[in-house]
Design a protein around this motif. Sequence first.
Motif, short mmCIF file in Angstrom:
data_model
loop_
_atom_site.label_atom_id
_atom_site.label_comp_id
_atom_site.label_asym_id
_atom_site.label_seq_id
_atom_site.Cartn_x
_atom_site.Cartn_y
_atom_site.Cartn_z
N SER A 14 0.78 -1.21 0.03
CA SER A 14 -0.03 0.05 0.14
C SER A 14 0.63 1.49 -0.06
N ILE A 15 2.08 1.20 0.03
CA ILE A 15 3.07 2.32 0.05
C ILE A 15 2.97 3.06 -1.08
N MET A 16 3.11 2.45 -2.08
CA MET A 16 2.68 3.31 -3.47
C MET A 16 1.65 2.60 -4.21
N ARG A 17 0.68 3.80 -4.54
CA ARG A 17 -0.48 3.32 -5.15
C ARG A 17 -0.41 3.74 -6.58
N SER A 18 0.59 4.78 -7.09
CA SER A 18 0.37 4.97 -8.72
C SER A 18 1.73 5.48 -8.86
N THR A 19 2.13 5.63 -10.02
CA THR A 19 3.49 6.56 -10.39
C THR A 19 3.48 7.72 -9.86
N SER A 20 2.34 8.44 -9.36
CA SER A 20 2.58 9.92 -8.87
C SER A 20 2.84 9.91 -7.45
N LEU A 32 9.04 -2.75 -2.52
CA LEU A 32 9.67 -3.98 -3.65
C LEU A 32 9.73 -5.29 -2.87
N ARG A 33 10.14 -5.14 -1.68
CA ARG A 33 10.16 -6.42 -0.67
C ARG A 33 8.72 -7.19 -0.69
N SER A 34 7.66 -6.50 -0.61
CA SER A 34 6.30 -6.85 -0.50
C SER A 34 6.16 -8.00 -1.92
N ARG A 45 12.05 -11.27 -12.44
CA ARG A 45 11.52 -10.30 -13.23
C ARG A 45 9.98 -10.39 -13.26
N ALA A 46 9.52 -11.65 -12.79
CA ALA A 46 7.92 -11.69 -12.53
C ALA A 46 7.61 -10.89 -11.57
N GLU A 47 8.42 -10.92 -10.38
CA GLU A 47 7.98 -10.07 -9.19
C GLU A 47 7.99 -8.77 -9.57
N LEU A 48 9.15 -8.33 -10.37
CA LEU A 48 9.26 -6.78 -10.76
C LEU A 48 8.11 -6.40 -11.51
N ARG A 49 7.69 -7.34 -12.31
CA ARG A 49 6.48 -6.96 -13.23
C ARG A 49 5.15 -6.85 -12.39
N GLN A 50 4.85 -7.78 -11.65
CA GLN A 50 3.85 -7.68 -10.63
C GLN A 50 3.84 -6.45 -10.02
N ALA A 51 4.98 -5.96 -9.41
CA ALA A 51 5.12 -4.52 -8.81
C ALA A 51 4.54 -3.30 -9.56
N MET A 52 5.06 -3.35 -10.89
CA MET A 52 4.97 -2.40 -11.87
C MET A 52 3.23 -2.37 -12.05
N ARG A 53 2.84 -3.79 -12.32
CA ARG A 53 1.30 -3.70 -12.66
C ARG A 53 0.57 -3.25 -11.49
N SER A 54 1.03 -3.08 -10.22
CA SER A 54 0.26 -2.90 -9.12
C SER A 54 -0.08 -1.24 -9.01
N ILE A 55 0.96 -0.45 -9.76
CA ILE A 55 0.78 1.00 -9.78
C ILE A 55 0.44 1.32 -11.24
N HIS A 94 13.69 6.24 -15.60
CA HIS A 94 12.88 5.65 -16.91
C HIS A 94 11.40 5.29 -16.59
N LEU A 95 10.79 5.39 -15.20
CA LEU A 95 9.55 5.02 -15.26
C LEU A 95 9.01 6.28 -14.50
N GLY A 96 9.77 7.23 -14.11
CA GLY A 96 8.97 8.62 -13.66
C GLY A 96 8.47 8.50 -12.28
N LEU A 97 9.11 7.34 -11.43
CA LEU A 97 8.47 7.37 -10.05
C LEU A 97 9.35 8.45 -9.37
N LYS A 98 8.64 8.90 -8.24
CA LYS A 98 9.34 10.01 -7.34
C LYS A 98 9.72 9.40 -6.22
N ILE A 99 11.24 9.05 -6.09
CA ILE A 99 11.68 8.72 -5.08
C ILE A 99 12.64 9.60 -4.54
N THR A 100 12.72 9.79 -3.02
CA THR A 100 13.52 10.78 -2.45
C THR A 100 14.47 10.03 -1.43
#
Length: 102
Positions: A14-20, A32-34, A45-55, A94-100
């Motif tokens: 639930s930490i990240m809900r979208s790319t914004s 990511l660990r979740s 790669r499959a786990e990363l794909r699922q993470a990307m789909r979630s947002i 490359h994905l436009g995520l806002k990570i500080t």
Amino acid sequence: MAIKGSSGGAAGRSIMRSTSSEVTEEEFKEWLRSFDTDRDGRISRAELRQAMRSIHLWFSGWRSRCGIRYADADGDGFIEDDEIDSLIHFAQHHLGLKITTY
């Protein structure tokens, strides 16, 4: 080396809900660990794909393949703890995520 930290689960997802969403590096790592569904301490790669789909990222299969290639320094097909910083860089640029850093 395995990705260290909590198992994540639904709370981590639930930490990240979208790319914004804006998150810290630590929050991104927890999120990511979740998606480490087999609990091997690495992100496939499959786990990363699922993470990307979630947002709701489009072309998550292609993007996850690119992310693995970008960050996987040892070429084993997984993202481990010592490769996370490269994945963070990929996600920001490359994905436009806002990570500080704070």
